[in-house]
Design an enzyme around this catalytic site. Structure first.
Site, PDB file in Angstrom:
ATOM      1  N   SER A 148       0.841  -1.196   0.000  1.00 10.85           N
ATOM      2  CA  SER A 148       0.000   0.000   0.000  1.00 10.85           C
ATOM      3  C   SER A 148       0.875   1.246   0.000  1.00 10.85           C
ATOM      4  O   SER A 148       2.026   1.213   0.443  1.00 10.85           O
ATOM      5  CB  SER A 148      -0.886   0.007   1.249  1.00 10.85           C
ATOM      6  OG  SER A 148      -1.555   1.245   1.415  1.00 10.85           O
ATOM      7  N   TYR A 161      -2.008  -0.614  10.609  1.00  8.84           N
ATOM      8  CA  TYR A 161      -2.154  -1.145   9.246  1.00  8.84           C
ATOM      9  C   TYR A 161      -1.002  -0.666   8.370  1.00  8.84           C
ATOM     10  O   TYR A 161      -0.403  -1.445   7.612  1.00  8.84           O
ATOM     11  CB  TYR A 161      -3.495  -0.686   8.662  1.00  8.84           C
ATOM     12  CG  TYR A 161      -3.692  -0.995   7.195  1.00  8.84           C
ATOM     13  CD1 TYR A 161      -4.135  -2.247   6.787  1.00  8.84           C
ATOM     14  CD2 TYR A 161      -3.445  -0.024   6.218  1.00  8.84           C
ATOM     15  CE1 TYR A 161      -4.324  -2.521   5.436  1.00  8.84           C
ATOM     16  CE2 TYR A 161      -3.634  -0.295   4.884  1.00  8.84           C
ATOM     17  CZ  TYR A 161      -4.072  -1.548   4.491  1.00  8.84           C
ATOM     18  OH  TYR A 161      -4.256  -1.821   3.149  1.00  8.84           O
ATOM     19  N   LYS A 165       1.987  -2.892   6.374  1.00 10.31           N
ATOM     20  CA  LYS A 165       2.259  -2.819   4.935  1.00 10.31           C
ATOM     21  C   LYS A 165       3.725  -2.462   4.667  1.00 10.31           C
ATOM     22  O   LYS A 165       4.301  -2.890   3.668  1.00 10.31           O
ATOM     23  CB  LYS A 165       1.322  -1.802   4.283  1.00 10.31           C
ATOM     24  CG  LYS A 165      -0.135  -2.264   4.223  1.00 10.31           C
ATOM     25  CD  LYS A 165      -0.293  -3.507   3.372  1.00 10.31           C
ATOM     26  CE  LYS A 165      -1.738  -3.905   3.178  1.00 10.31           C
ATOM     27  NZ  LYS A 165      -1.915  -5.044   2.253  1.00 10.31           N
TER      28      LYS A 165
END
Length: 257
Positions: A148, A161, A165
């Protein structure tokens, strides 16, 4: 839609996790359009059935199964069903991810942290570990890990999160030498803000969306199919000398670690 004359993935077999919606579905569709036989998967049978119906209506050679990538038995079933149905594995796209937390990073609970890293990082590694021997048996292949833009530029309120990533970028780099010896290439895809159900917390809230869009030179959110072509390229012989790279598809958002 890719031209049938280009079938650059003809004869290849691909596994795409979390592929019944959004970016995963678009990747599965594009790989199929480019000639691959594709195993799609999702945690819910109804989503698998719906995706298969849509993809087969486009004359694509797809099969599907329920798979929660965090469960060892589900990963084993996904791999075995692919072997039973198609006889081998050439391409693996690890797309599954979760984000059970939204807020200030230090407010993240231990359970939420563990869930994010167990699925986003550990399960990705285990899927690669478990499929690599099958790719090697076919003479080599390609693995693409979906990371991401948050890996490079942590997104406010999505700290854990984002860190998970970033970890995937390191995982890709760390696996290059051993996988290269098996004639397997591994690369990453880092989407920007793509308009999917997963990103609705960012795209559907005008107060959040406006400042995000101000950072996107193309001045719009991306669409899932705009992430799919690069995965097909990385999975093909056109990318035969590319490994250990992560390609950003961000609408022009600059980023670096």
């Amino acid at each position: 839609m890719a031209s049938t004359a280009t079938q650059k993935l003809s004869g290849k077999v691909a596994i795409v996790t979390a592929s019944t919606d959004g970016i995963g579905y678009a990747i599965a569709e594009r790989l199929g359009q480019d000639g691959a036989k594709v195993m799609v998967s999702s945690r819910k049978q109804k989503n698998v059935d719906a995706a298969i119906e849509k993809l087969r209506a486009k004359n694509l050679d797809v099969y599907g199964t329920v798979c929660h990538v965090g469960k060892k038995e589900d990963r084993a079933s996904l791999i075995q069903q692919t072997l039973d149905q198609y006889g081998g594995i050439d391409i693996v796209v690890s797309n599954a991810a979760v984000n059970p937390f939204f807020g200030q990073m230090l407010d993240c609970s231990e359970d939420q942290w563990d869930k994010i890293f167990d699925l986003n990082v550990k399960s990705t590694f285990m899927l690669i570990k478990e499929t690599a021997p099958h790719l090697q048996n076919r003479g080599g292949g390609s693995i693409v890990v979906v990371s991401s833009i948050a890996a490079f530029n942590p997104i406010s309120m999505l700290g854990p999160y984002s860190v998970s990533k970033t970890a995937l970028l390191g995982l890709i780099k760390a696996l290059v030498p051993q996988l290269a010896a098996m004639n397997i290439r591994i690369n990453g895809l880092a989407p920007g803000i793509i308009d999917t159900s997963f990103s609705q917390a960012l795209t559907s809230n005008k107060e959040i969306a406006k400042p995000i869009l101000s950072m996107v030179p193309l001045n719009r959110f991306g669409q899932p199919p705009e992430c799919a072509g690069i995965v097909s390229f990385l999975s093909s012989e056109d990318a035969s000398y590319i490994t250990g790279e992560t390609v950003m598809v961000t609408g022009g958002i600059p980023a670096r670690l």
